[in-house]
Design an enzyme around this catalytic site. Structure first.
Site, PDB file in Angstrom:
ATOM      1  N   TYR A   1      13.899  78.284 -17.267  1.00 29.04           N
ATOM      2  CA  TYR A   1      13.618  79.536 -16.546  1.00 29.04           C
ATOM      3  C   TYR A   1      14.208  80.723 -17.308  1.00 29.04           C
ATOM      4  CZ  TYR A   1      13.800  83.162 -12.962  1.00 29.04           C
ATOM      5  OH  TYR A   1      13.675  84.355 -12.279  1.00 29.04           O
TER       6      TYR A   1
HETATM    7  N1  LIG Z   1      14.735  85.556  -6.163  1.00 29.15           N
HETATM    8  C1  LIG Z   1      15.533  85.792  -7.158  1.00 29.15           C
HETATM    9  O1  LIG Z   1      16.761  85.560  -7.077  1.00 29.15           O
HETATM   10  C2  LIG Z   1      14.993  86.408  -8.428  1.00 29.15           C
HETATM   11  C3  LIG Z   1      15.917  86.934  -9.345  1.00 29.15           C
HETATM   12  C4  LIG Z   1      15.439  87.493 -10.527  1.00 29.15           C
HETATM   13  C5  LIG Z   1      14.076  87.516 -10.776  1.00 29.15           C
HETATM   14  N2  LIG Z   1      13.204  86.985  -9.882  1.00 29.15           N
HETATM   15  C6  LIG Z   1      11.781  87.035 -10.219  1.00 29.15           C
HETATM   16  O2  LIG Z   1      11.103  87.736  -9.203  1.00 29.15           O
HETATM   17  C7  LIG Z   1       9.717  87.380  -9.210  1.00 29.15           C
HETATM   18  C8  LIG Z   1       9.269  87.158  -7.784  1.00 29.15           C
HETATM   19  O3  LIG Z   1       9.947  86.034  -7.263  1.00 29.15           O
HETATM   20  P1  LIG Z   1      10.483  85.959  -5.773  1.00 29.15           P
HETATM   21  O4  LIG Z   1      11.945  85.747  -5.848  1.00 29.15           O
HETATM   22  O5  LIG Z   1       9.949  87.074  -4.973  1.00 29.15           O
HETATM   23  O6  LIG Z   1       9.842  84.559  -5.334  1.00 29.15           O
HETATM   24  P2  LIG Z   1       8.772  84.135  -4.252  1.00 29.15           P
HETATM   25  O7  LIG Z   1       9.106  84.696  -2.904  1.00 29.15           O
HETATM   26  O8  LIG Z   1       8.635  82.669  -4.386  1.00 29.15           O
HETATM   27  O9  LIG Z   1       7.414  84.856  -4.735  1.00 29.15           O
HETATM   28  C9  LIG Z   1       6.690  84.406  -5.823  1.00 29.15           C
HETATM   29  C10 LIG Z   1       5.287  84.980  -5.719  1.00 29.15           C
HETATM   30  O10 LIG Z   1       4.574  84.610  -6.904  1.00 29.15           O
HETATM   31  C11 LIG Z   1       3.350  83.990  -6.512  1.00 29.15           C
HETATM   32  N3  LIG Z   1       2.959  83.018  -7.517  1.00 29.15           N
HETATM   33  C12 LIG Z   1       3.696  81.988  -8.029  1.00 29.15           C
HETATM   34  N4  LIG Z   1       2.982  81.298  -8.928  1.00 29.15           N
HETATM   35  C13 LIG Z   1       1.767  81.899  -8.979  1.00 29.15           C
HETATM   36  C14 LIG Z   1       0.572  81.629  -9.698  1.00 29.15           C
HETATM   37  N5  LIG Z   1       0.466  80.594 -10.546  1.00 29.15           N
HETATM   38  N6  LIG Z   1      -0.496  82.439  -9.514  1.00 29.15           N
HETATM   39  C15 LIG Z   1      -0.423  83.480  -8.641  1.00 29.15           C
HETATM   40  N7  LIG Z   1       0.668  83.782  -7.921  1.00 29.15           N
HETATM   41  C16 LIG Z   1       1.742  82.982  -8.086  1.00 29.15           C
HETATM   42  C17 LIG Z   1       3.630  83.353  -5.167  1.00 29.15           C
HETATM   43  O11 LIG Z   1       2.409  83.199  -4.491  1.00 29.15           O
HETATM   44  P3  LIG Z   1       1.967  81.891  -3.630  1.00 29.15           P
HETATM   45  O12 LIG Z   1       1.871  82.345  -2.198  1.00 29.15           O
HETATM   46  O13 LIG Z   1       0.636  81.580  -4.177  1.00 29.15           O
HETATM   47  O14 LIG Z   1       2.990  80.828  -3.840  1.00 29.15           O
HETATM   48  C18 LIG Z   1       4.505  84.425  -4.527  1.00 29.15           C
HETATM   49  O15 LIG Z   1       3.711  85.446  -3.979  1.00 29.15           O
HETATM   50  C19 LIG Z   1       9.617  86.170 -10.130  1.00 29.15           C
HETATM   51  O16 LIG Z   1       9.107  86.573 -11.384  1.00 29.15           O
HETATM   52  C20 LIG Z   1      11.053  85.704 -10.275  1.00 29.15           C
HETATM   53  O17 LIG Z   1      11.275  85.035 -11.499  1.00 29.15           O
HETATM   54  C21 LIG Z   1      13.625  86.432  -8.712  1.00 29.15           C
END
Ligand SMILES: NC(=O)c1ccc[n+]([C@@H]2O[C@H](COP(=O)([O-])OP(=O)(O)OC[C@H]3O[C@@H](n4cnc5c(N)ncnc54)[C@H](OP(=O)(O)O)[C@@H]3O)[C@@H](O)[C@H]2O)c1
Length: 286
Positions: free
Chosen positions: A151
């Site tokens: 990751y």
């Molecule tokens: N949470 C943290 O601590 C954190 C920290 C730093 C960075 N981030 C980054 O923030 C971003 C958003 O993550 P989040 O924390 O908000 O997680 P999340 O709530 O799991 O949201 C992820 C989103 O991405 C979509 N997604 C995943 N794979 C996909 C695919 N193949 N095609 C289309 N849509 C897809 C999911 O849609 P579905 O409904 O289809 O699953 C969901 O809407 C990511 O890039 C993550 O790496 C997160």
């Protein structure tokens, strides 16, 4: 300050977490929201709550679905003013425990998809001499640590892409922003392994509609949404950590902090492996 009123904003990963919150925030600023995700049921839930958003199903790991998404938005809205390349998946697990498909899935979602979407929206932006692309990177781009090695490496790639792309386009009217969140309260770890709703696990706060799996601990998603909004109204490209203090994580690349991280992870290798396997067990649907 730039205005977002009437701007066509394509946000990937709009069904939960950071993407959902960014969409709410930018909609509040008058933007026309076009959102995508791969899960049709969750998109339907979001559509019920936000009837004004244009929601499209696309699995961004598939090149044909990426092309159809961008072509469809351009056909229906005429332009894409802003791309928020946010969709991403986490993966907590040692490299030796991952399958080849796991590694490919994380790279396709976190690196290939955002780079390709940027490539596809750029020509229109460059023709107009105006546009912005925001990448949801991570503090994971500051230090690669087990059990998040794969990751973290994807987020290093995102930051490298941002740096180069910014240098390609900054004199031609396109801003390239990077938002690097620390731990944020979302479903990212559970969802990445395909976890689905479990009995009794329900939403737990504002902006949580549609949430169905346990969240990892961290700061509220609204902090990231505010950082994205602040970047988009600025006339220049920005790199911003959320919360700001996690930007100190960049020191991990500097000696002697780098060596200290090597030693700490080496001395705790057994504990890290145990934790990674326990979490994988909890998050993998049976
Ligand atoms: N949470 C943290 O601590 C954190 C920290 C730093 C960075 N981030 C980054 O923030 C971003 C958003 O993550 P989040 O924390 O908000 O997680 P999340 O709530 O799991 O949201 C992820 C989103 O991405 C979509 N997604 C995943 N794979 C996909 C695919 N193949 N095609 C289309 N849509 C897809 C999911 O849609 P579905 O409904 O289809 O699953 C969901 O809407 C990511 O890039 C993550 O790496 C997160």
């Amino acid at each position: 300050m730039r205005s977002l009123r009437g701007q066509v904003v394509l946000i990937t990963g709009v069904t939960s977490g950071i993407g959902r919150s960014v969409a709410e925030r930018l909609a509040g600023a008058g933007a026309r929201i076009v959102g995508c995700a791969r899960d049709g049921d969750r998109l339907t839930d979001v559509g019920r709550a936000e009837p004004g958003w244009d929601l499209r199903r696309a699995d961004l790991t598939d090149p044909a679905e990426r092309a159809a998404l961008v072509d469809g938005v351009l056909a229906d809205h005429g332009r894409i003013d802003v791309l928020v390349a946010n969709a991403g998946i986490g993966w907590e697990g040692l490299v030796e425990d991952m399958s080849g498909d796991d590694v490919e899935q994380v790279y396709r979602t976190n690196v290939i998809a955002p780079a390709d979407l940027a490539r596809r929206v750029l020509p229109g932006m460059l023709d107009r001499g105006d546009g912005a692309i925001v990448f949801t990177s991570s503090m994971a781009a500051f230090a690669s640590v087990p059990p998040l090695t794969v990751y973290c490496s994807t987020k290093y790639a995102v930051d490298g892409f941002v740096e180069g792309l910014r240098r390609e386009v900054w004199t031609r009217g396109v801003r390239v922003h990077s938002v690097n969140p620390g731990p944020i309260r979302t479903e990212w770890l559970a969802r990445s392994r395909g976890a689905r709703p479990a009995e009794g696990e329900i939403e737990d706060g504002p902006g949580a509609a549609g949430a169905r799996v346990p969240r990892s601990p961290g700061a509220p998603v609204e902090w990231v949404a505010a950082a994205v909004h602040r970047s988009l109204v600025r006339p220049w490209s920005r790199t911003v950590s959320v919360p700001r203090v996690v930007g100190l994580g960049r020191l991990a690349a500097v000696q002697p902090v780098r060596t200290a991280v090597d030693v700490a992870t080496g001395l705790n290798a057994g504990r890290i492996a145990h934790r990674a396997r326990r979490l994988a067990e909890q998050h993998t649907p049976h």
